[in-house]
Write an enzyme that holds these catalytic residues in place. Structure first.
Site, PDB file in Angstrom:
ATOM      1  N   LYS A 181       1.235  -8.289  -9.463  1.00  0.00           N
ATOM      2  CA  LYS A 181       1.397  -7.836 -10.844  1.00  0.00           C
ATOM      3  C   LYS A 181       2.763  -7.195 -11.056  1.00  0.00           C
ATOM      4  O   LYS A 181       3.421  -7.420 -12.068  1.00  0.00           O
ATOM      5  CB  LYS A 181       0.293  -6.843 -11.219  1.00  0.00           C
ATOM      6  CG  LYS A 181      -1.053  -7.449 -11.450  1.00  0.00           C
ATOM      7  CD  LYS A 181      -1.047  -8.322 -12.689  1.00  0.00           C
ATOM      8  CE  LYS A 181      -2.025  -9.465 -12.599  1.00  0.00           C
ATOM      9  NZ  LYS A 181      -1.722 -10.532 -11.672  1.00  0.00           N
ATOM     10  N   HIS A 236       3.367  -3.606  12.208  1.00  0.00           N
ATOM     11  CA  HIS A 236       3.876  -4.851  12.775  1.00  0.00           C
ATOM     12  C   HIS A 236       4.984  -5.437  11.894  1.00  0.00           C
ATOM     13  O   HIS A 236       5.018  -6.648  11.660  1.00  0.00           O
ATOM     14  CB  HIS A 236       2.730  -5.850  12.946  1.00  0.00           C
ATOM     15  CG  HIS A 236       1.672  -5.363  13.883  1.00  0.00           C
ATOM     16  ND1 HIS A 236       1.770  -5.479  15.252  1.00  0.00           N
ATOM     17  CD2 HIS A 236       0.492  -4.721  13.642  1.00  0.00           C
ATOM     18  CE1 HIS A 236       0.697  -4.943  15.815  1.00  0.00           C
ATOM     19  NE2 HIS A 236      -0.086  -4.473  14.859  1.00  0.00           N
TER      20      HIS A 236
END
Length: 615
Positions: free
Chosen positions: A492, A511
């Site tokens: 959005k 990560h």
């Protein structure tokens, strides 16, 4: 994507076509044009830019009107958005004029052949090739316009919705579709053509929706005659009574359609489960599921295909179906699924999700699944849309028209439908207890009021938006059911504010994305009490230790995250599987207010289209 409007009748065509184009602006476009026939001359005006620019130019340059007209809003495919490439397009003789939504894939070879025959081209579009091909057929085959359109379309490869007018046949418009929607409004001695019904709602509530591979000759005095394009066989058209009204496609006092649609979600969700969910009786009624219960419940797996926001709704549904109905689920981008030779069997159920019901990639995925013998089930919002007709069964969301390009109520109503479906399957299979089933129904019934409560955070969200509107990047984190909500929140923000944003599973932050976090990086973390709360709090502490700015979406009354975050936005408590219906609300509002503060076109963001009917 692109918008088509046409009129033939007894009224002045220009105001009808112009207002129709304004109604279709939500589809996304970069240029617009109108052609009118005044009984003597075919007049055209087109321009790069918005319909407002077209209106100004038209009223400066064209002084006559007529009772036949066609108009178009173009989303550029072949050729950059400019005045010349805008639609409509004339044939070389100037007798034919066309508007076209879609892509003619073999336009280049057709163009080369037409050049050999002496045709010249002013634009870079595939559409100008098509109108000259139709003219070439008329000249060489000595046939009328309708037959020429049919012959020409049988030589083309691609997708299209077209409307063609010939000034030598001033009492007819010829239309056709393959892969792009087209509706014909049927009035009293007048007819309307449009990409959807919104342009002609105030004149008639009767419409014919052309099926793929159909064309129609619309004659002012003889009505509508529909034929199959490939074999010329006659089709008995079904005239459908429309359920929409004008109020639904107006802003209703809101500054933007998107804001209106965000605030419509309490009613949209209740409209979606009304008549289906009978809490007092402990029953869910869904005809599309009831009639095919054995096939769906005994599925080896469920494959969900969708694009964009609908794909995110499918990710939420993956958690719901596996948790409640204990059926393995795979969620696929329709655009990837259709091209990778997927392994599908007759024991699979393929659920396609689309707000418009016209998404080209999703339609292609459905057709592929049917060819492999799978059972297909459609979830869409638009009654009579292509996906609702192509699938074996399905369910409408009843969200009402969604005009803003950035989907909001589509997302929450799709999740509502899929939740009902999973609960019904779970009860049938015995994978959910009676008490849990009843509790789910009761909680879902309370969701609309809880959405209203979540909407009350609007003032705080405006404060957050003002604080972070100039951030160049933003990270969204969630776990479990709220990981897809993080993806949707980031989408959005990207769509309407043009700020780069990424959604991630909170545990995956370490990560890679953690390298991006510094004192300039706002991080939106969905940390409701239900679902891995302690783990998410640990992720928040990791962000805080690196000086990231934390915006927490928390359960009402939360204190632990409040102590860590720069801002907290509360949502009411509910069961874990239903939290996405609440946590998405502040993310929608945050994106909206940032976009408004940045002066962006909230309802029609650049380069985007509401209904993506081409690849």
């Amino acid at each position: 994507m692109c918008g088509i409007v046409g009129y033939i009748g007894h009224r002045e065509a220009y105001p009808i076509v112009l207002k129709g184009l304004q109604r279709l602006e939500y589809r996304g476009y970069d240029s617009a044009g109108i052609a009118l026939y005044d009984g003597e001359e075919l007049k055209m005006c087109k321009t790069k830019g918005k319909v407002a620019d077209l209106k100004q130019k038209f009223e400066e340059e064209v002084t006559t009107n007529g009772t036949v007209g066609i108009g178009h809003t173009r989303w550029a495919t072949h050729g950059e958005p400019n005045d010349i490439n805008s639609h409509p397009h004339y044939s070389n003789s100037g007798d034919l004029v066309i508007i076209h939504n879609g892509i003619i894939e073999n336009y280049d070879s057709l163009k080369k052949e037409l050049k050999k025959r002496g045709y010249t081209f002013k634009s870079d579009t595939d559409t100008e090739v098509l109108v000259n091909l139709i003219e070439d057929v008329i000249v060489n085959e000595k046939v009328k316009l309708g037959k020429a359109v049919q012959i020409a379309l049988n030589q083309t490869i691609g997708a299209y919705a077209i409307a063609v007018f010939n000034k030598s046949k001033p009492d007819e418009i010829v239309v056709a579709r393959l892969g792009s929607p087209l509706a014909i409004g049927v009035g009293e001695d007048e007819f309307f053509v449009a990409s959807d019904a919104s342009p002609f709602l105030e004149f008639t509530n009767n419409a014919i929706y052309l099926e793929d591979g159909e064309m129609a000759v619309i004659r002012r005095d003889k009505g509508v005659k529909v034929r199959k394009i490939h074999d010329d066989s006659l089709v008995d058209p079904y005239v459908q009574e429309l359920q929409m009204n004008l109020e639904q496609i107006e802003k209703g006092g809101y500054d933007h359609f998107m804001l209106k649609e965000i605030h419509e979600q309490p009613n949209a969700i209740s409209d979606t489960y009304r008549g289906r969910m009978l809490v007092d009786q402990g029953i869910i009624r869904m005809a599309g599921v009831d009639d095919n219960m054995e096939r769906i419940a005994n599925a080896k797996r469920i494959i969900i295909v969708a694009c964009g926001t609908s794909w995110h709704a499918g990710l939420v549904a993956e958690y719901i179906f596996e948790d409640i109905a204990r059926i393995p689920v795979e969620v696929e981008y329709a655009s990837e699924f259709r091209y990778r030779n997927p392994v599908i069997s007759e024991n699979d159920v393929v659920i396609s999700i689309s707000q418009s019901g016209e998404t080209a990639d999703t339609m292609a995925a459905i057709k592929l699944a049917k060819e492999k013998g799978a059972f297909t089930f459609g979830v869409c919002n638009v009654v009579g849309s292509s996906i609702s007709r192509e699938t074996h069964a399905g369910a409408y969301t009843h969200a009402g028209p969604e005009i803003g390009v950035a989907s909001t109520k589509a997302f929450t109503t799709q999740i509502t439908v899929l939740t009902l479906m999973a609960l019904k399957l779970g009860k049938f299979k015995g994978t959910i207890s009676h008490s849990d089933f009843q509790f789910h129904l009761q909680e879902l019934e309370r969701i609309p009021e809880k959405v209203k409560e979540a909407l009350k955070s609007d003032e705080l969200i405006q404060e957050v938006a003002a604080k972070y509107k100039d951030a160049p990047n933003c990270l969204y984190l969630g776990r479990g059911y709220n990981f897809p909500v993080a993806l949707e929140g980031a989408l959005k923000l990207k769509e309407i504010s043009y700020i780069h944003a990424e959604g991630y599973p909170a545990a995956e932050m370490k990560h890679g994305p953690i390298a991006l976090i510094d004192e300039q990086m706002p991080v939106v973390v969905i940390a409701t009490k239900k679902g891995h709360y302690e783990k998410v709090v640990s992720n928040i502490q990791e962000i805080k230790s690196r000086k990231g700015k934390i915006i927490g979406i928390v359960t009402k009354g939360d204190e632990e995250v409040r102590d860590l975050a720069d801002y907290v936005i509360e949502v009411p408590e509910t069961m874990e599987s239903l939290t996405p219906l609440l946590t998405t609300i502040p993310l929608q509002l945050l994106s909206y207010h940032i976009a408004v503060m940045l002066g962006k076109n909230v309802d029609q963001p650049r380069n985007l289209a509401k209904s993506v009917t081409v690849e």
